[in-house]
Design a protein around this motif. Structure first.
Motif, mmCIF file in Angstrom:
data_model
loop_
_atom_site.group_PDB
_atom_site.id
_atom_site.type_symbol
_atom_site.label_atom_id
_atom_site.label_comp_id
_atom_site.label_asym_id
_atom_site.label_seq_id
_atom_site.Cartn_x
_atom_site.Cartn_y
_atom_site.Cartn_z
ATOM 1 N N ARG A 82 0.849 -1.188 0.000
ATOM 2 C CA ARG A 82 0.000 0.000 0.000
ATOM 3 C C ARG A 82 0.885 1.237 0.000
ATOM 4 N NH1 ARG A 82 -5.293 -1.298 0.918
ATOM 5 N NH2 ARG A 82 -5.684 -3.397 1.782
ATOM 6 N N ALA A 83 0.314 2.350 -0.468
ATOM 7 C CA ALA A 83 1.105 3.575 -0.570
ATOM 8 C C ALA A 83 0.214 4.792 -0.443
ATOM 9 C CB ALA A 83 1.851 3.624 -1.907
ATOM 10 N N MET A 84 0.819 5.901 -0.040
ATOM 11 C CA MET A 84 0.197 7.214 -0.136
ATOM 12 C C MET A 84 0.828 7.950 -1.315
ATOM 13 S SD MET A 84 -2.266 7.564 1.970
ATOM 14 C CE MET A 84 -2.515 9.324 1.717
ATOM 15 N N LEU A 85 -0.038 8.473 -2.175
ATOM 16 C CA LEU A 85 0.385 9.248 -3.339
ATOM 17 C C LEU A 85 0.315 10.718 -2.950
ATOM 18 C CD1 LEU A 85 1.136 9.345 -6.336
ATOM 19 C CD2 LEU A 85 -1.285 9.032 -6.896
ATOM 20 N N LEU A 86 1.490 11.355 -2.845
ATOM 21 C CA LEU A 86 1.579 12.682 -2.229
ATOM 22 C C LEU A 86 2.303 13.662 -3.134
ATOM 23 C CD1 LEU A 86 2.731 11.516 1.320
ATOM 24 C CD2 LEU A 86 0.392 12.099 0.608
ATOM 25 N N PRO A 87 1.850 14.938 -3.187
ATOM 26 C CA PRO A 87 2.524 15.969 -3.987
ATOM 27 C C PRO A 87 3.632 16.638 -3.158
ATOM 28 C CG PRO A 87 0.473 16.838 -3.137
ATOM 29 C CD PRO A 87 0.575 15.430 -2.633
ATOM 30 N N LEU A 88 4.842 16.196 -3.323
ATOM 31 C CA LEU A 88 5.954 16.720 -2.528
ATOM 32 C C LEU A 88 6.613 17.896 -3.235
ATOM 33 C CD1 LEU A 88 7.622 13.380 -1.319
ATOM 34 C CD2 LEU A 88 5.734 14.680 -0.291
ATOM 35 N N THR A 89 7.249 18.755 -2.442
ATOM 36 C CA THR A 89 7.945 19.921 -2.979
ATOM 37 C C THR A 89 9.440 19.633 -3.102
ATOM 38 O OG1 THR A 89 8.143 20.804 -0.737
ATOM 39 C CG2 THR A 89 6.238 21.515 -2.032
ATOM 40 N N LYS A 90 10.148 20.488 -3.818
ATOM 41 C CA LYS A 90 11.591 20.333 -3.980
ATOM 42 C C LYS A 90 12.295 20.482 -2.632
ATOM 43 C CE LYS A 90 13.650 22.384 -7.375
ATOM 44 N NZ LYS A 90 14.104 23.393 -8.368
ATOM 45 N N GLY A 91 13.479 19.827 -2.550
ATOM 46 C CA GLY A 91 14.280 19.963 -1.340
ATOM 47 C C GLY A 91 14.353 18.660 -0.571
ATOM 48 N N ASN A 92 14.647 18.763 0.706
ATOM 49 C CA ASN A 92 14.788 17.575 1.530
ATOM 50 C C ASN A 92 13.451 16.846 1.669
ATOM 51 O OD1 ASN A 92 17.509 18.113 1.994
ATOM 52 N ND2 ASN A 92 17.064 19.355 3.811
ATOM 53 N N CYS A 93 13.530 15.549 1.555
ATOM 54 C CA CYS A 93 12.312 14.745 1.689
ATOM 55 C C CYS A 93 11.857 14.772 3.144
ATOM 56 C CB CYS A 93 12.586 13.315 1.235
ATOM 57 S SG CYS A 93 11.131 12.248 1.269
ATOM 58 N N PRO A 94 10.558 14.986 3.387
ATOM 59 C CA PRO A 94 10.086 14.977 4.781
ATOM 60 C C PRO A 94 10.087 13.563 5.351
ATOM 61 C CG PRO A 94 8.241 15.217 3.276
ATOM 62 C CD PRO A 94 9.481 15.297 2.430
ATOM 63 N N SER A 95 9.851 13.451 6.640
ATOM 64 C CA SER A 95 9.708 12.142 7.279
ATOM 65 C C SER A 95 8.227 11.771 7.290
ATOM 66 C CB SER A 95 10.255 12.171 8.699
ATOM 67 O OG SER A 95 9.444 12.979 9.534
ATOM 68 N N PHE A 96 7.974 10.469 7.276
ATOM 69 C CA PHE A 96 6.607 9.951 7.223
ATOM 70 C C PHE A 96 6.413 8.965 8.367
ATOM 71 C CE2 PHE A 96 8.111 10.782 2.910
ATOM 72 C CZ PHE A 96 7.178 11.712 2.488
ATOM 73 N N SER A 97 5.249 9.041 8.989
ATOM 74 C CA SER A 97 4.931 8.136 10.089
ATOM 75 C C SER A 97 3.586 7.474 9.833
ATOM 76 C CB SER A 97 4.877 8.898 11.416
ATOM 77 O OG SER A 97 6.136 9.466 11.729
ATOM 78 N N PHE A 98 3.547 6.149 9.994
ATOM 79 C CA PHE A 98 2.323 5.366 9.863
ATOM 80 C C PHE A 98 2.068 4.632 11.177
ATOM 81 C CE2 PHE A 98 4.193 5.592 5.617
ATOM 82 C CZ PHE A 98 3.118 5.974 4.848
ATOM 83 N N GLN A 99 0.805 4.395 11.470
ATOM 84 C CA GLN A 99 0.454 3.562 12.623
ATOM 85 C C GLN A 99 0.333 2.123 12.131
ATOM 86 O OE1 GLN A 99 -2.702 5.067 15.173
ATOM 87 N NE2 GLN A 99 -2.402 7.106 14.301
ATOM 88 N N ILE A 100 1.031 1.231 12.796
ATOM 89 C CA ILE A 100 1.168 -0.133 12.305
ATOM 90 C C ILE A 100 0.873 -1.107 13.432
ATOM 91 C CG2 ILE A 100 3.637 -0.371 12.817
ATOM 92 C CD1 ILE A 100 3.863 -1.581 9.906
ATOM 93 N N ARG A 101 0.345 -2.288 13.080
ATOM 94 C CA ARG A 101 0.054 -3.324 14.063
ATOM 95 C C ARG A 101 0.591 -4.653 13.533
ATOM 96 N NH1 ARG A 101 -6.063 -3.975 16.116
ATOM 97 N NH2 ARG A 101 -6.379 -4.870 14.042
ATOM 98 N N ALA A 102 1.391 -5.329 14.357
ATOM 99 C CA ALA A 102 2.034 -6.575 13.956
ATOM 100 C C ALA A 102 1.524 -7.739 14.785
ATOM 101 C CB ALA A 102 3.551 -6.463 14.108
#
Length: 769
Positions: free
Chosen positions: A481-501
Motif C-alpha cells: 500500500r502507498a500514499m500518493l503525495l505531492p511533494l515539494t523540492k528539497g529535503n524529503c520529509p519524514s513519514f509516520s504510519f500507525q502499524i500493528r504486527a
C-alpha cells in the motif's frame, strides 16, 4: 376530414433548412459536439436515426459510459474526461446515482433540449448526400419514419458521428475496415498481413426476481447446447446488461452490411442462455426470475474508420506521444477481441494499458479528403490497434467537445476544419477547449485572454499536510500500500504510519515516483529501507535520505507483509490518495501487466485506489508538513492533479475561507470561470453500477463572488459541478475579485483554477510541457 382520390404516385412532405453545422449521429460524441457548438452560438442540427440519444449508452443497448479512468483499474489517476461529457456524468450522478437506464436517456434528451441553438431530428436517418464539388458537402437528405417527412439539411460544415460513418461513406471520404498490416505503421500488435477482422457486436439482457416461480419457454430460434460455449462458464444469475459484454458476434463479417444477420445470431445466443439458466436445473436460484428486457439492436464496436491528416497508432498510446495539436486525451486499454467472439476458445479480450494517459491530435478529427467534414466518435482517424483504445464512449465524448468547438472557430473564421491544424488558430482552439473544461495532459495553455496572468493571488488560509487523523479501522498488508503525495523540492520529509504486527517482523518502506511527469506509475525507486517491527501496535517513522530535485507526485510505499496492518483515516483532501498494488478483474488479469515479448507493450504494476466509501487514506503524519496547496496554484496549470496537486486548499479550521485575486491597476472583466474538484479519479459509470453519493465530497457547495470593493457580484448555492462560469450582464472595472466559501460537501474547500476574461477574447498561446 381528409380525402385524396388521386391514383398517381405522391411525394413525401419535404422540409428544407439551413444550419451552421449538421451532425449526423446522436451517440455521446454527437451529443457533446452538438451541445458545445450550440453553446458557442452555432445553429446546429443533430440527426439521430433512433428514438433516443446516447447510442450504446442509451437504454436501447445499456452499456455504461467509460473512458480513460477504466473503472479505476489502471494507473491513470484523476483522468476522467472533461467538458460536456463530464457535465453529463455529473448530472447523472446527482439525479441517477443508482444507474437507471431510462433516467440516463432523459438526462441526454434534456441537455439537448435546453440548448436554444440546437434542433433535434430523432428517428431520422440520413441516406443521401449532395455536394457542390467533389470534396465539399452541400446538404444531407434524411427521412423521419415517424412523421413521413424528408429533410434536406444544408450547412457549410458537417460532422459524421454516426458510428458506421454513413455521412462519410456517402460523401466519398476515405475510410478503412479491418486491421492494418504490421509494416504499415510498424505496430507490434498488428498482424503480419492486413485482414478484414473486426471487433463484433454485443446484445445484452436484464432480469428481475418476482419472488414467485416463473416459467420460460424459449423461442424456436434459441441456441441449443449453450453450455458448450466457453464464455458461458462466466455467467452468474445476478448479472445484468453490460456485465454480458462478452456476448459478442460478427467480427468475421462486414459489421455494417451484416448487422441484421448478427442481431439474429445474438438473439439466438441470449434466448438460449436464458433457456439454459431457467430450465437446465443447474441454477435453482433462477426459479423466481423473469426475463425483463432483451436488446433489440446490437451495440456496435467496430466498422468503418475514416482517414484524417494523421492516423493514431499503437506507439502513440503506449509511448504517450506528445502532439503539438493535442486536443483531447484517452486512457482506456488497447482492448482487442477474438474475431469469433462468443464462439472463440480464446479469452474474450486482451487489454494492454499504457503507463498513463495519451493525447489525441486534432488531425484525427476531420476527413483528409472531404474539406468540410468533421469526424467524431469511434470512426476517427486511428489504426485498428489504436482504435481498440479510442473507441470507448467517454473518450468519444471528449472528441465531440473538440468538434463542436472547432466548428465554432471555423464558422467565425470562415474556414475549413484543416485550416485550424496549426498556428494561432490551433492555439485559440486549444485555449477555448481548456476554458470549457477539456483536459490536455501534454499541453499547457498560456491563455493570453485570461486576465489572471496579470494577477496575484492570496487566501485567508492554506492547507498544509501534516497529519491525516486515524480512525479505529485497520487495513491488512496482504499487498503493498502507498500514499500518493505531492511533494515539494528539497529535503524529503519524514513519514509516520500507525502499524500493528501479529508477531515481530520486518517491513520495507520505499519512496518512488514516475519516470514521466503526469504519470502515476511508480517505476523509479528513489530510496528504500527495511525496518524491524515489534509485536503489537507501534508508530513506523522514517525520513528518506534523498533530496528531491523536482516537485511532483511521489509514492510512499509500505511493502506487503501478511503479519502487518495499517491504520486508516477518514480524512479526504483534494489531490491526496491512497493506492494499493492490486488489480481490477474487469480490466486486468493480475496486479502485474506482463505482456508477451515483442508486442510493444510495457510491463509494470498497477497501483489502484479503492472506491468510496471503502477507499480511504492511510493514517499519516508528515514532518515538516507538505506545503503545496497555496493560492498561487489557481492562476495557471491543469485544473486537476497532474504534475502537482494544482489546487488551492483552505485550512480545515478556517471558518469561512476566502480566495482573492488582485490587479495593480483596475481591469475590465466580463466573465469569471471557477474550476472545482469533481473527483476526476472517479469513473462515474453512467448506469448499472451505482455510486455512494449524489455529489462528490470534494466539491464546493455554497460561495459568493465579490469585486475589489467587496460588492457582491454573484451568490451561488448548492453548486455541484466541475465548472462554474459567471457572465456579468455588463463589463465591470475592478482591481480584484474574491471568492468567499461558505460550505463544501465534506472536505476542505479547494479550487483548481480561476479564469477572468475581458469583454473581448484574445488569441491564446501555448507551450509544450
Amino acid at each position: 376530414m381528409i380525402t385524396d382520390q388521386q391514383g398517381e404516385s405522391r411525394d413525401l412532405r419535404t422540409i428544407e433548412s439551413t444550419f451552421d453545422l449538421v451532425i449526423v449521429g446522436g451517440g455521446l460524441s454527437g451529443v457533446c459536439a452538438a451541445i458545445t457548438a450550440s453553446r458557442e452560438g452555432l445553429k446546429t442540427a443533430l440527426v439521430q436515426d433512433r428514438p433516443l440519444l446516447g447510442g450504446n449508452a442509451s437504454s436501447e443497448v445499456r452499456l455504461w459510459v467509460l473512458g480513460a479512468t477504466s473503472h479505476m483499474g489502471n494507473n491513470n489517476r484523476w483522468a476522467r474526461e472533461g467538458g460536456v461529457i463530464n457535465e453529463i456524468l455529473e448530472e447523472n450522478l446527482f439525479r441517477n446515482k443508482e444507474g437507471n437506464f431510462q433516467i440516463f436517456d432523459v438526462i441526454l434528451l434534456e441537455k439537448c433540449r435546453a440548448e436554444n441553438n440546437l434542433t433535434l431530428f430523432l428517428n431520422t436517418a440520413a441516406y443521401e448526400v449532395n455536394k457542390v464539388k467533389p470534396d465539399c458537402i452541400d446538404s444531407v437528405v434524411a427521412f423521419c419514419s415517424q412523421n413521413s417527412t424528408r429533410y434536406i439539411l444544408r450547412a457549410p460544415l458537417f460532422c459524421d458521428a454516426s458510428g458506421d460513418g454513413i455521412l462519410g461513406f456517402l460523401s466519398g471520404a476515405a475510410f478503412r475496415m479491418g486491421a492494418e498490416a504490421k509494416a504499415e505503421f510498424w505496430e507490434a500488435l498488428a498482424p503480419e498481413e492486413a485482414n478484414a477482422e473486426l471487433l463484433g457486436h454485443s446484445l445484452y439482457f436484464t432480469t428481475k426476481d418476482l419472488g414467485m416461480p416463473v416459467k420460460f419457454q424459449a423461442p424456436s430460434w434459441a441456441l441449443k447446447d449453450v453450455d458448450k460455449i466457453a464464455r458461458f462458464r462466466q455467467i452468474k444469475v445476478d448479472m445484468q446488461a453490460c456485465h454480458y459484454w462478452w456476448i459478442e458476434y460478427g467480427g468475421h463479417l462486414n459489421t455494417v452490411d451484416a448487422t441484421e444477420e448478427i442481431k439474429w445470431e445474438l438473439w439466438s445466443v441470449v434466448y438460449g442462455m436464458w433457456d439454459y439458466i431457467k430450465n437446465s436445473g443447474k441454477y435453482p436460484e433462477a426459479e423466481t426470475m423473469t426475463l425483463e428486457w432483451v436488446g433489440t439492436i446490437p451495440g456496435k464496436r467496430e466498422s468503418r474508420r475514416f482517414e484524417g491528416d494523421y492516423m493514431l497508432r499503437q506507439q502513440d498510446i503506449i509511448e504517450q506521444t506528445m502532439f503539438p495539436d493535442e486536443v483531447a486525451h484517452g486512457g482506456w486499454a488497447i482492448d482487442l477481441h477474438p474475431v469469433k467472439g462468443i464462439y472463440a476458445e480464446d479469452p474474450p479480450c486482451t487489454q494492454w494499458h499504457s503507463k498513463g494517459v495519451y493525447g489525441i491530435p486534432y488531425r484525427c478529427y476531420y476527413s483528409r479528403n472531404i474539406s468540410n467534414l468533421f469526424l467524431a466518435g469511434r470512426i476517427i482517424s486511428a489504426s485498428h490497434i489504436a482504435f481498440g483504445s479510442t473507441r470507448v464512449m467517454a473518450t468519444c465524448g471528449a472528441g465531440g467537445n473538440v468538434v463542436g468547438m472547432a466548428a465554432a472557430l471555423c464558422s467565425e473564421k470562415k474556414c475549413n476544419p484543416a485550416d485550424l491544424a496549426n498556428g494561432n488558430s490551433l492555439k485559440e482552439l486549444q485555449a477555448r477547449l481548456v476554458r470549457a473544461g477539456q483536459f490536455l495532459p501534454n499541453v499547457e495553455v498560456d491563455d493570453a485572454g485570461d486576465l489572471c496572468s496579470l494577477a496575484t493571488a492570496s487566501a485567508s488560509s492554506n492547507y498544509k499536510l501534516g497529519k491525516l487523523d486515524s480512525d479505529s479501522d485497520w487495513l491488512p498488508l496482504e499487498f503493498s500500500r502507498a500514499m500518493l503525495l505531492p511533494l515539494t523540492k528539497g529535503n524529503c520529509p519524514s513519514f509516520s504510519f500507525q502499524i500493528r504486527a501479529g508477531q515481530p517482523t520486518t517491513v520495507e518502506l520505499v519512496l518512488s515516483r514516475s519516470s514521466k511527469s503526469g504519470n502515476f506509475t511508480p517505476d523509479v525507486v528513489m530510496d528504500s529501507v527495511s525496518m524491524e517491527v515489534a509485536q503489537g501496535e507501534s508508530t513506523l517513522s522514517h525520513a528518506f535520505g534523498v533530496t528531491l530535485e523536482d516537485a511532483g507526485y511521489y509514492f510512499v510505499i509500505v511493502k506487503a507483509n501478511a503479519d502487518l496492518e495499517l491504520r486508516v483515516s477518514d480524512d479526504r483532501v483534494t489531490g491526496i490518495l491512497a493506492v494499493a498494488a492490486t488489480y481490477d478483474r474487469k480490466v486486468a488479469k493480475s496486479s502485474l501487466q506482463d505482456p508477451p515479448k515483442g508486442c510493444g507493450i510495457e510491463s509494470f504494476k498497477f497501483w489502484l485506489p479503492g472506491r468510496r466509501p471503502f477507499g480511504r487514506n492511510l493514517a499519516l503524519q508528515v514532518q515538516p508538513p507538505i506545503d503545496a496547496f497555496g493560492a498561487e496554484n489557481v492562476l495557471s496549470g491543469h485544473a486537476r492533479p497532474h504534475d502537482s496537486a494544482n489546487a488551492w486548499i483552505a485550512d480545515p479550521q478556517d471558518p469561512e475561507p476566502t480566495l482573492s485575486l488582485h490587479w495593480q491597476e483596475p481591469v475590465s472583466i466580463q466573465s469569471i470561470i471557477l474550476e472545482f474538484d469533481p473527483d476526476w479519479d472517479h469513473p462515474m459509470e453512467s448506469v448499472l453500477m451505482g455510486h455512494p453519493e449524489e455529489v462528490v465530497p470534494f466539491m464546493v457547495k455554497d460561495f459568493d463572488i465579490l469585486d475589489g470593493n467587496g460588492n457582491l457580484l454573484e451568490e451561488v448555492r448548492d453548486h455541484r459541478g466541475a465548472r462554474c462560469e459567471i457572465r456579468l450582464p455588463e463589463p465591470l472595472n475592478t482591481s480584484g475579485i474574491t471568492v468567499r466559501i461558505h460550505a463544501t460537501y465534506g472536505t476542505p474547500a479547494a479550487v483548481f483554477r480561476i479564469r477572468v476574461l475581458p469583454p473581448v477574447k484574445n488569441i491564446s498561446t501555448q507551450k509544450m510541457r
